[in-house]
Design an enzyme around this catalytic site. Sequence first.
Site, mmCIF file in Angstrom:
data_model
loop_
_atom_site.group_PDB
_atom_site.id
_atom_site.type_symbol
_atom_site.label_atom_id
_atom_site.label_comp_id
_atom_site.label_asym_id
_atom_site.label_seq_id
_atom_site.Cartn_x
_atom_site.Cartn_y
_atom_site.Cartn_z
ATOM 1 N N LYS A 150 52.471 41.449 49.844
ATOM 2 C CA LYS A 150 52.229 42.889 49.710
ATOM 3 C C LYS A 150 53.078 43.665 50.707
ATOM 4 C CE LYS A 150 47.318 42.630 48.429
ATOM 5 N NZ LYS A 150 47.412 43.303 47.130
ATOM 6 N N ARG A 198 41.272 36.579 40.594
ATOM 7 C CA ARG A 198 40.866 35.992 39.308
ATOM 8 C C ARG A 198 40.882 34.464 39.365
ATOM 9 N NH1 ARG A 198 45.602 39.251 36.437
ATOM 10 N NH2 ARG A 198 45.016 40.632 38.150
HETATM 11 N N1 BES Z 1 42.943 42.612 46.233
HETATM 12 C C1 BES Z 1 43.925 43.093 45.337
HETATM 13 C C2 BES Z 1 43.471 44.333 44.568
HETATM 14 C C3 BES Z 1 43.203 45.581 45.356
HETATM 15 C C4 BES Z 1 44.150 46.591 45.412
HETATM 16 C C5 BES Z 1 41.986 45.787 45.966
HETATM 17 C C6 BES Z 1 43.875 47.752 46.102
HETATM 18 C C7 BES Z 1 41.721 46.946 46.666
HETATM 19 C C8 BES Z 1 42.655 47.938 46.734
HETATM 20 C C9 BES Z 1 44.273 42.000 44.327
HETATM 21 O O1 BES Z 1 44.196 40.703 44.790
HETATM 22 C C10 BES Z 1 45.675 42.235 43.897
HETATM 23 O O2 BES Z 1 46.540 42.140 44.729
HETATM 24 N N2 BES Z 1 45.884 42.518 42.614
HETATM 25 C C11 BES Z 1 47.172 42.756 42.092
HETATM 26 C C12 BES Z 1 47.269 42.073 40.744
HETATM 27 C C13 BES Z 1 48.651 42.058 40.150
HETATM 28 C C14 BES Z 1 49.578 41.231 41.013
HETATM 29 C C15 BES Z 1 48.588 41.507 38.746
HETATM 30 C C16 BES Z 1 47.363 44.269 41.959
HETATM 31 O O3 BES Z 1 46.396 44.961 41.642
HETATM 32 O O4 BES Z 1 48.457 44.734 42.205
HETATM 33 MN MN MN Z 2 45.957 40.036 45.728
#
Ligand code: BES
Ligand code: MN
Length: 500
Positions: A273, A347
């Site tokens: 990230k 997931r």
């Molecule tokens: N924990 C994150 C989602 C999240 C984003 C929670 C903002 C709280 C605030 C999750 O694990 C994630 O990174 N999801 C990705 C999925 C994508 C790579 C398909 C996302 O939402 O970008």
């Molecule tokens: Mn994530």
Amino acid sequence: MQVSVVNGALDSVKTDVLVAPVFEDGFDADPFLSDLDARLDGALTAALSSADVSSKLHRASSVLSLGKLPVRRVLLVGAGKQAEWDAKRARTTAGTAIRHLKSSGQAAATLYVPPAGDLVASAAAAVHGAVLADFSVAQYKTRGEDETEFQHLQLLVAGAPQDLTTVTQKSRVIGDAANLARSLANEPGNKLTPTIFAQRAQEVADAHGLGCEILDEAELERRGYGAILGTSRGSDEPARMVTLRYRAEDESAPTLGLVGKGITFDSGGISIKPAERMHLMKTDMSGAAAVLGAMQAIAQLRPSVNVVAVLCLAENLPGPTAMKPGDILTAGNGETIEIINTDAEGRLVLADGLVHAKSEGATHLVDVATLTGACVVALGTTNTGVFGSSQPWTDALLEAARHTGEAMWQMPVGAEYRERMNSDIADIANAGGREGGACTAAAFLQDFAGDSPWIHLDIAGTARNDRDLPYVSKGPTGVAVATLTQLAQTVGERGVPVEQ
Ligand code: BES
Ligand code: MN
Ligand code: ZN
């Protein structure tokens, strides 16, 4: 916080501070408030017309009683228009009062709840708001900000249609459970690892008489839970899967399965990230915290339903042995997963958690997760996204959410979203592109829930509150604790809904 209720007149209480809501449009309709005003020689009326002592919503100001009342001072809290008074207003008004009192070192008060609207619902909501307001995120500050814990809240009501003890104690139990979830979510990744989270779960289980089993990595391996193991491989902190069990007196009752995403820190892994706001990913275990909180409340309220809860605990880091895009993992049900993006890790751990909940006898599933940024884009930070495979089951949850005042909004599921998750080489891919990202994530989970009635709550937007509000502090919200607890109670009272 201790909570008690007095159904009577002002003179029947002996208290230091009396909290009274003031309405912008006067209080003629409420004999208690008009009497209070008269005994204070019109101080409430004056408050309505004065610029600094305002009746504006969620503004608090003190009036000294100077011996005119059995209380030393009255804290007036702006409560908006009288016709708008409802459970939600009662919750925010009580929360405002408690936060205000705490900031001045006051640890006890009597709160008058007007009979406008549904008094039982208002009293319950006021206690809920008060308990949520008695929470601080400053646990790591070693200097200053000495906040006293609020000790005793007494509700004062006139003409209650029933004894309010049971409903207010229930609110206190649910509020305490939400605060447990909030304090866990507030813990940073170095203070709350999967191992430590599992210990905290064990402590809650021991304190409240719940069954608790902790699976370590060797045990997860033996059971073929390759999706959670793959997620945690990049970290030195080993994964844990915790199973908590609550048994109803009647063993033949249905079994509710609650599954929580507990990523104690989500860096994104190899698909790392951006640095900005990454620190907030310490709250990526809010789903597991909500499930643990709900289990604590369920253990205290004892509904007639069996509950098995699964906490999926892991840390997502890009260490040298981390899973890589392109890797294939095999989940506990034998399904193969192609990793497209290592940041879609929630997931993965939930896939094994759902499979495990079913193998532990769960017939009706609810998972809770800070799952997707896409859900935040779709619904913002007010509504939790609700996805369900069965409409009757989903309706039961939405009704529980309405009852507790947690805003939730149903989102679509279906084959079109599942198709986006097709992989060229495995049974399913873990990411399906930007479009409809919250819905494709839900479609992934539905594969692992199989035929069981299943609901997925995406709390990515609602688990944290970015602004300090008069009635609740900035930080983790404890969302879903109240709804899950209420759902268990509804199922305990009415059974599970009939599938159509
Ligand atoms: N924990 C994150 C989602 C999240 C984003 C929670 C903002 C709280 C605030 C999750 O694990 C994630 O990174 N999801 C990705 C999925 C994508 C790579 C398909 C996302 O939402 O970008
Ligand atoms: Mn994530
Ligand atoms: Zn995550």
